[in-house]
Structure formats: C-alpha cells, structure tokens
Scaffold this motif. Structure first.
Motif: not given
Ligand SMILES: [Zn+2]
Length: 101
Positions: A1-17
């Motif tokens: 089962x894939x591990x869903x990133x936390x909201x903070x991780x997702x936000x961090x990677x989107x900001x980085x992108x």
C-alpha cells in the motif's frame, strides 16, 4: 500500500517545485532584452495563458477576477488568492456561483 505524504511534506515539495520553475523562468528572462520583454507584454497582456483569448476583468468584493472570454478559465493576480481565502463562507459560495462553469 503506497504511503501518502503528509500535508506538510506535500506542501514542502510543491513549494520547492514552484521555486525551481520560477528560477528557471527568471534565468530565461535574464537572457532576453528589454525590447523583447515589452513586446511579450504587449502581445500577451490580458490574454488567457491557456487559450490566448482576451480576459474579462470583473471586480468582485475588491478582488479583480480575470475570466477568459473563451474557455472560462479564471485567473487571479499576485496576492489575490489570499483575499479569496479570507472571504466569508457566503461570499465564497457566491464567488463559485458567479464564476463557476
Ligand atoms: Zn482561455
């Protein structure tokens, strides 16, 4: 089962992108001259970034919403999304009714 990133991780990677893409565009822009920049602005000002048709500016609750005359895409200027997020629930619902498709 894939591990869903936390909201903070997702936000961090989107900001980085976003930052990487902004940097790439800034480097591209630094290579073109002022005349070309003015020409680009004249050509594309108030045109839809998706289909190229003219945008219609509508003032809603002191937010200038740009709506495409062709594809109905909605565009906000810098800082306006913060204003949208501060609208109360009824004004937000009205916004979606007015500008939704
Ligand atoms: Zn459009």
């Amino acid at each position: 089962m894939p591990v869903r990133p936390s909201d903070k991780e997702e936000e961090y990677f989107l900001r980085l992108e976003i930052e990487k893409k902004k940097q790439a565009e800034a480097e591209k822009l630094a290579r073109i001259n002022e005349e070309e920049k003015e020409k680009l602005k004249e050509t594309h000002f108030m045109c839809c970034p998706k289909c190229g048709h003219k945008l219609i500016e509508i003032n809603y609750s002191e937010i200038l919403v740009d709506k495409c005359s062709n594809c109905d895409g909605i565009w906000l200027d810098a800082g306006e999304i913060e204003h949208v997020s501060k609208l109360g629930e009824s004004k937000m619902e009205k916004l979606f009714r007015i500008f939704g498709k």
